[in-house]
Design an enzyme around this catalytic site. Structure first.
Site, PDB file in Angstrom:
ATOM      1  N   THR A   1       0.112   4.688   1.618  1.00  0.00           N
ATOM      2  CA  THR A   1      -0.372   5.869   2.823  1.00  0.00           C
ATOM      3  C   THR A   1       0.015   4.814   3.326  1.00  0.00           C
ATOM      4  OG1 THR A   1      -1.743   7.037   0.805  1.00  0.00           O
ATOM      5  CG2 THR A   1      -1.668   7.357   3.223  1.00  0.00           C
TER       6      THR A   1
ATOM      7  N   ASP B   1      -1.995  -1.196   5.186  1.00  0.00           N
ATOM      8  CA  ASP B   1      -2.144  -0.353   7.446  1.00  0.00           C
ATOM      9  C   ASP B   1      -3.199   0.160   6.865  1.00  0.00           C
ATOM     10  OD1 ASP B   1      -1.526   2.843   7.618  1.00  0.00           O
ATOM     11  OD2 ASP B   1      -2.379   1.631   5.471  1.00  0.00           O
TER      12      ASP B   1
ATOM     13  N   ASP C   1       1.174  -1.160   0.108  1.00  0.00           N
ATOM     14  CA  ASP C   1      -0.026  -0.157   0.038  1.00  0.00           C
ATOM     15  C   ASP C   1       1.047   1.132   0.001  1.00  0.00           C
ATOM     16  OD1 ASP C   1      -1.839   1.528   2.742  1.00  0.00           O
ATOM     17  OD2 ASP C   1      -2.187   1.634   0.393  1.00  0.00           O
TER      18      ASP C   1
END
Lengths: 55, 827
Positions: free
Chosen positions: B518, B716, B516
């Site tokens: 960000t 996250d 991922d």
């Protein structure tokens, strides 16, 4: 050496008691969480605390 | 917005010093330092938590050696649904003394001092009798008096301290698991006690064989051993017999089969010899065998427990009831009863119970659940909101579009569950070998007996039994789970929390790594990346931004913590545009380029050119002083410092890297270039469903390639959760949404991608240790079997060799170099 006839069964009785204590503690859930009590032990008690809340 | 909603720091003549938050210890940004205040805080969450502790005289918390080092992020929810009867029916039981008892899953429990807080503070509320925390599972048991106190008050308090609670649905499954674990523990304890005592008796017998012992005492010891070993086989050892019987009935080759045969034959032989009073007995070997095997099985079971708890947690994230408005009156309905078209009344601090469109009101919504971003997004009439997200500021009227199973969150959760179940368990090498091993051992034993029966009948049975004992697969059974248990323990000390051993095995071989963006590859916060302009403009900008709660202001504050803050007059914030005010006598405008232009500022060509050259993927902020544009800043999510090095290291080892993000494609492409991703491997605008589809497609492609076909997903947010559950190994990153961490197989408690590299290195080393153990086991078994068949091994010696081999495997696992043993140095 014939004292072994007395001593060995006696030792086995003690072992039996220990095993009983272990089985009781495991079955009553005292071995479920072994991590938190280790951490909890490091905390000091309140210096002026009254009776502790029931656990 | 009115001026008085912004807080401006008092003027400071000198540069602000590095001040630490009194609660969490992190530095306080210069703009939030209050001169003259005795204690400083980095955020209102910490301030609140400190206030609670101080008011109740619990300042001793700050003397504890290990404290949480993250700011308090209270969700601000009111938890009113915890008082609802439907909640009580599902989650509240009656405790023995008449009180109500519930189990809550707490977010944010990652430290030892959390136990101190969670077990003490709720007791301060009148009516709470007990609060106990299981730190490993983050579960708190609360006993309280329902007449004296609503549960929502307890929940709010826990939330304010930084531990948002959720109901725990896994109670029944937990009870079953607990019974299994206790039974296993009892078996191991009893088997161990018996084994030790039988070995003592055996020791006496061996000494007797060396130094001479009178017949009656030897007989006494043999009968004692018999009497002790029999219960060992009947009670703890019974599982092997039931397992072997099941294997026979289903015609599957299971490791229990040769074990059961060895135990039965060995015991029978020993019993006969005891009665006949001649010939060897090897009860000690049998008793130790039972004990060692049970231990191995226990370790294996613990290591392979799947995190089925994750799905339970996620279901607790949606509210259970909602307030429906009908004809002017509001009534409460359970969330399952909601239908499209209904109008909901959602107050500040409540979560949305369904997907919908805002009809009335303007507020901000915290969509951290879905996106992992804690920055609230503004919503007004016409905006879409999603179930599970939190309404932060003001009441809203929402029309339901999708409710219950069709809401976006429910669909994501279902995908998570399905992915978690569909995952084929990775068969460890030892288990694969087990079937073959069993067959070979049985054949060899039968062969030995049959061959010897003609030549020396008395030796035939002994040799066959010796073979069965010495080739005991306990070394194989212990090798893998032990190495994994040790490695997992060491990894945990390094801040790499691994949930299952199969994760380590998959990480040891290079495959496809999906990341991922960000918060994983980037820091997840707005930072000042680029500045164009003279230095004297900086304090002006900082002073204007110092008191703003806008996330962009945060970027300025963190970039220039040492610059002086000048007095500001007449400052005000224009929504969607920027800030304007008089700083140090000059008129300053800071905001989006359009906002600054509309203020009538002029731009010189040189300045314009410089501003235009800034990275278009970042958010531009222009600065105009006294009517002239003099500077500009580019703010964005900064890429982590160690990201490039970490990715290159992994690529060098054969991993294929892909970046998958929900952010805009231009931004993703820009970050991809910086980190040397191939353009096709930096994918933007990916929805949670899209991420899952990508991972599944890669898995399908990779199914043909057993060695490199696995997919590791690092993320996250909940928008990564489904993909993480579907991947071969899912890794949750420090600071991620709690829901995502629950579904991941590995949680990196340290920030930065260096942890990922360390994880992969440790996994490879662990696999090496496992292979070494297995190789040793195989070699030992071959040699032992050979000796037994050649008649050189008595069952006695076999019974000594067998635990010796197990011990060697244990030592090999312990001394094996997997993860570093020290805790990582503090950053």
């Amino acid at each position: 050496m014939s004292v072994i006839y007395l001593v060995l069964p006696l030792a086995l009785l003690i072992v039996g008691a220990a095993v009983y204590a272990f089985v009781w503690s495991a079955r009553s859930g005292q071995m479920d969480d072994l991590d938190t009590p280790a951490v909890r032990m490091l905390h000091d008690d309140d210096p002026t605390a009254g009776p502790r809340p029931p656990r | 917005m009115a001026t008085d909603t912004l807080r401006f720091a008092a003027p400071a003549s000198a540069a602000a010093v590095d001040v630490a938050c009194a609660h969490c210890g992190l530095p306080v940004p210069a703009g939030l330092v209050e001169d003259g205040a005795e204690r400083q805080f980095c955020c209102s969450g910490c301030h609140t938590a400190y206030g609670i502790l101080h008011a109740h005289g619990l300042d001793r918390y700050y003397d504890l050696p290990e404290r949480r080092d993250a700011p308090v992020q209270a969700s601000g929810r009111r938890y009113e649904e915890f008082d609802h009867p439907a909640f009580a029916e599902l989650y509240v039981r009656t405790a023995p003394d008449g009180l109500a008892r519930t189990e809550l899953y707490l977010e944010g429990v990652h430290c030892a001092s959390c136990v101190w807080l969670v077990e003490r503070v709720p007791l301060l509320l009148p009516g709470v009798a007990r609060a106990e925390l299981d730190v490993r599972r983050s579960l708190a048991v609360v006993d309280w008096d329902r007449a004296a106190l609503p549960l929502s008050r307890v929940a709010q308090l826990l939330d304010q301290l930084g531990y948002p609670p959720h109901p725990y649905r896994g109670v029944t499954r937990d009870a079953m698991r607990r019974r299994e674990d206790r039974a296993m523990l009892v078996r191991i304890g009893v088997a161990g006690a018996i084994a030790i005592n039988v070995m003592l008796a055996a020791l006496a017998l061996y000494s007797g064989e060396l130094g001479g012992m009178e017949g009656e005492f030897a007989r006494f010891f043999r009968w004692t051993s018999l009497g002790l070993t029999a219960p060992a086989l009947l009670w703890p050892g019974r599982v092997f017999f039931t397992g072997a019987w099941a294997a026979l009935r289903t015609r599957a080759l299971h490791m229990d089969l040769p074990i059961a045969i060895a135990l039965a034959a060995g015991f029978a032989r020993g019993a006969i010899n005891t009665v006949r009073d001649s010939g060897p007995v090897y009860f000690d070997g049998l008793a130790v065998l039972v004990f060692a095997l049970l231990v191995g099985r226990f370790l294996q079971q613990r290591g392979q427990r799947a995190a089925a708890d994750s799905a339970e947690l996620l279901h607790a994230l949606t509210p259970m009831t909602a307030r429906v408005v009908e004809g002017g009156a509001a009534r409460e309905l359970p969330a399952q009863a909601l239908l499209p078209g209904m109008v909901l009344d959602v107050r500040a601090g409540e979560s949305f119970a369904a997907d919908g469109t805002v009809l009335e009101g303007a507020s901000s919504v915290n969509a951290a659940l879905l996106t992992g971003e804690s920055r609230p997004a503004r919503v007004a009439a016409g905006a879409r909101v999603y179930a599970g997200t939190l309404n932060v500021e003001a009441p809203l009227r929402v029309r339901v579009d999708e409710a219950g199973e069709t809401s976006r969150l429910s669909r994501i959760l279902r995908q998570v569950e399905e992915s978690a179940q569909r995952r084929a368990p990775i068969v460890l090498t030892a288990n694969r070998l087990a079937g073959i091993f069993v067959a070979m051992v049985l054949v060899a034993a039968a062969l030995t007996w049959w061959l010897k029966a003609h030549v020396a009948p008395d030796r035939a049975v002994d040799d066959a039994i010796a073979l069965l004992i010495v080739t005991c697969p306990c070394a194989l059974a212990l090798a893998t789970p032990l190495a994994i248990t040790v490695a997992v323990g060491r990894a945990a000390r390094r801040g790499l929390l691994v949930k299952g051993g199969d994760a380590l095995e998959a990480l040891a071989r290079p495959g496809t790594l999906v990341l991922d963006k960000t918060g994983t590859v980037t820091e997840g916060r707005t930072a000042l990346v680029d500045w164009v302009g003279p230095d004297w403009v900086r304090p002006l900008v900082l002073s204007l931004e110092a008191g703003s709660s806008h996330p962009l202001a945060d970027g300025f504050r963190r970039a220039w913590p040492d610059l002086p803050v000048l007095p500001v007059v007449d400052a005000h914030h224009v929504a969607g545009g920027g800030l304007e005010g008089i700083v140090d006598g000059r008129h300053v405008r800071v905001g989006s380029p359009r906002f600054v232009r509309e203020g009538g500022a002029t731009v010189e060509d040189a300045v314009a050119a410089a501003l235009a050259s800034m990275d278009p993927a970042l958010t531009p902020v222009h600065v105009a002083v006294d009517g002239r544009v003099v500077a500009g800043a580019a703010l964005g999510d900064k890429v982590r410092d160690d990201a490039r090095a970490a990715l290159d290291a992994l690529r060098a080892r054969g991993w294929r890297t892909v970046m998958l993000s929900g952010d805009a494609p231009e931004v993703v492409a820009s970050v991809g270039r910086a980190l040397a991703f191939a353009p096709a491997d930096a994918i933007g605008a990916a929805t949670p469903e899209g991420k899952l589809a990508f991972v599944e497609a890669r898995l399908r492609e990779g199914r043909a390639d057993r060695r490199r076909g696995h997919v590791v997903m690092v993320g996250d947010g909940v928008n990564d959760a489904a993909a993480i559950a579907a991947a071969t190994v899912g890794i949750g990153v420090h600071g991620g949404a709690e829901a995502c961490l629950a579904t991941a197989d590995v949680y990196l408690a340290r920030p930065g991608l260096g942890a990922l590299v360390e994880l992969e290195t440790g996994a490879r080393r662990t696999l090496r240790v496992i292979r070494r153990n297995i190789a040793f086991s195989i070699a030992y078994n071959l040699v032992g079997a050979g000796l037994a068949m050649a008649g050189l091994l008595t069952p006695l010696v076999a019974a000594i060799l067998m635990p010796a081999s197990s011990l060697t495997v244990v030592l090999g696992s312990w001394l094996g170099h997997t993860f570093a043993r020290e805790r990582p140095a503090a950053p």
